[in-house]
Design an enzyme around this catalytic site. Structure first.
Site, PDB file in Angstrom:
ATOM      1  N   ASP A  72       1.071  -1.076  -0.210  1.00  0.00           N
ATOM      2  CA  ASP A  72      -0.158  -0.084   0.077  1.00  0.00           C
ATOM      3  C   ASP A  72       1.189   1.187   0.044  1.00  0.00           C
ATOM      4  O   ASP A  72       2.081   1.162   0.439  1.00  0.00           O
ATOM      5  CB  ASP A  72      -0.945  -0.347   0.794  1.00  0.00           C
ATOM      6  CG  ASP A  72      -0.280  -0.753   2.739  1.00  0.00           C
ATOM      7  OD1 ASP A  72       1.132  -0.895   1.936  1.00  0.00           O
ATOM      8  OD2 ASP A  72      -0.960  -1.104   3.434  1.00  0.00           O
ATOM      9  N   GLU A 131      -6.016   3.091   3.298  1.00  0.00           N
ATOM     10  CA  GLU A 131      -6.687   3.191   5.111  1.00  0.00           C
ATOM     11  C   GLU A 131      -8.043   3.796   4.536  1.00  0.00           C
ATOM     12  O   GLU A 131      -9.093   3.658   5.750  1.00  0.00           O
ATOM     13  CB  GLU A 131      -5.704   4.554   5.097  1.00  0.00           C
ATOM     14  CG  GLU A 131      -4.353   4.548   5.413  1.00  0.00           C
ATOM     15  CD  GLU A 131      -3.749   3.550   7.068  1.00  0.00           C
ATOM     16  OE1 GLU A 131      -4.666   3.289   7.822  1.00  0.00           O
ATOM     17  OE2 GLU A 131      -3.147   2.965   6.902  1.00  0.00           O
TER      18      GLU A 131
END
Length: 383
Positions: A72, A131
């Site tokens: 990520d 997120e």
């Protein structure tokens, strides 16, 4: 990449944190770094509908499968308080979850295979919006992993502050919980506090709803299983002598299997219907899971991963329990078998998402080395 190169790269990434789907500087630095590596075996791909995402395919010399590795790339709306000389340059945004570490390890692995052609195909996925915004789900649902970019098995890591730097840890079954956002609106009738018979009090209805929800985990989940339903926000009323005609609740549901989460979601809906009938009001329940499925490791692949790590004399491997935090890699592992694991980063006095979180850069080389060794071992095994 040498350790000094990894550290320099990590610090560059650390200074330019960006929120979900806004990772333009990060994307540019990643692309520049990747384009600076030997390109002999590389195909680099961007996604027009997910422009901050980046995929790199490394062509295998005798491919029997395609192995995916995901990192990520986004950050958090947190004001950094580490005091580091290379702290965030972006006000109110920080890599407080260590995605700068994740990216650096991925680039280290990629740089190795740029110079040492792998046996099998490798696809590296630099994923935006972990997120929030469901970046993994967005990529999968738009067909990013189809055709020549099909992935047979997927791997990825998350840094962990309470483990010594470089330690590897994972488990069979669930590693991270699946999560669901809960939004509830209760609509009744406002009125004078002295005349409750002429109103329909949504503070009372909301209190009853919350109380009944607390029985779900206590009485609908087995005592050896785990789940959490928490309401962290309630808004209702305007002044002390007016009965609130509306109430709004926000909460979170977390569980270790998708079957359990589906069941708990339905119980929340059922209780909402019951409150509506009991209080003669409207109850609107909105549940949003998005891409935050439980991170459920594939048994066969994870047994293999654990054994390789335990057999590697350069790796310290420890067992772990599942955690109630969420990770959107769960959506991808729901579609493609694979394994997620922890990389220790030795910051035991802090925690993920904290303003002072400062992972130990000594984890970078062990992280890269452990994954490279695993991938090379995995590629020698028969399909």
């Amino acid at each position: 990449m040498k350790e000094a190169d990894l550290i320099t790269l990590r610090r560059q990434l650390h200074q330019i944190p960006e929120l979900a789907l806004q990772e333009k500087e990060t994307h540019a630095l990643l692309l520049k770094t990747i384009q600076g590596l030997p390109q002999t075996y590389f195909t680099i791909r961007t996604l027009p509908d997910l422009p901050t995402a980046l995929l790199v395919k490394v062509q295998g010399r005798d491919p029997q499968r395609t192995i995916g590795y995901r990192t990520d790339i986004d950050a958090l709306p947190v004001t950094e308080k580490t005091g580091l000389p290379f702290a965030s340059k972006h006000s109110g945004i920080a890599h407080a979850c260590g995605h700068d570490i994740h990216m650096t390890v991925a680039l280290g692995i990629l740089s190795y295979f740029a110079e040492h052609q792998p046996k099998d195909n490798l696809i590296f996925f630099f994923q935006p919006a972990e997120e929030s915004k469901n970046g993994g789900k967005l990529a999968y649902d738009m067909g990013a992993f189809t055709g020549d970019w099909h992935i047979d098995e997927f791997y990825g890591l998350h840094d962990r502050p309470d483990l010594p730097a470089g330690t590897i840890s994972t488990r069979l079954g669930t590693l991270f919980a699946g999560t669901t956002e809960i939004n509830v609106d209760l609509i009744g009738k406002s009125g004078h506090a002295a005349l409750p018979q002429n109103a329909n009090d949504m503070i009372v209805a909301a209190a009853s709803f919350i109380s009944q929800i607390q029985t779900v985990v206590a009485r609908n989940v087995g005592p050896t299983d785990s789940a959490v339903i928490t309401f962290g926000l309630m808004r209702a009323g305007t002044i002390r002598n007016v009965i609130a005609g509306r109430a709004h609740l926000e909460g979170t549901l977390r569980g270790f299997t998708q079957q359990q989460i589906d069941f708990l979601q339905q119980r929340i809906r059922d209780i909402g219907q019951g409150i509506a009938a009991s209080f003669n009001c409207q109850v609107k329940v909105a549940l949003n899971q998005g891409g935050y499925y439980p991170v459920e490791n594939n048994d066969k692949l994870t047994k293999n991963f654990i054994q390789v790590m335990k057999d590697d004399p350069d790796v310290t491997f420890v067992d772990t329990k599942p955690v109630m935090t969420g990770e959107d890699f769960g959506y991808l592992l729901n579609k493609i078998p694979g394994t997620m694991f922890w990389l220790g980063v030795n910051d035991p006095d802090s925690q993920l998402h904290a303003a002072d979180f400062s992972p130990d850069e000594a984890a970078l080389v062990p992280g890269v080395t452990a994954v490279v060794h695993f991938l090379e071992h995995r590629m020698l095994e028969k399909v």
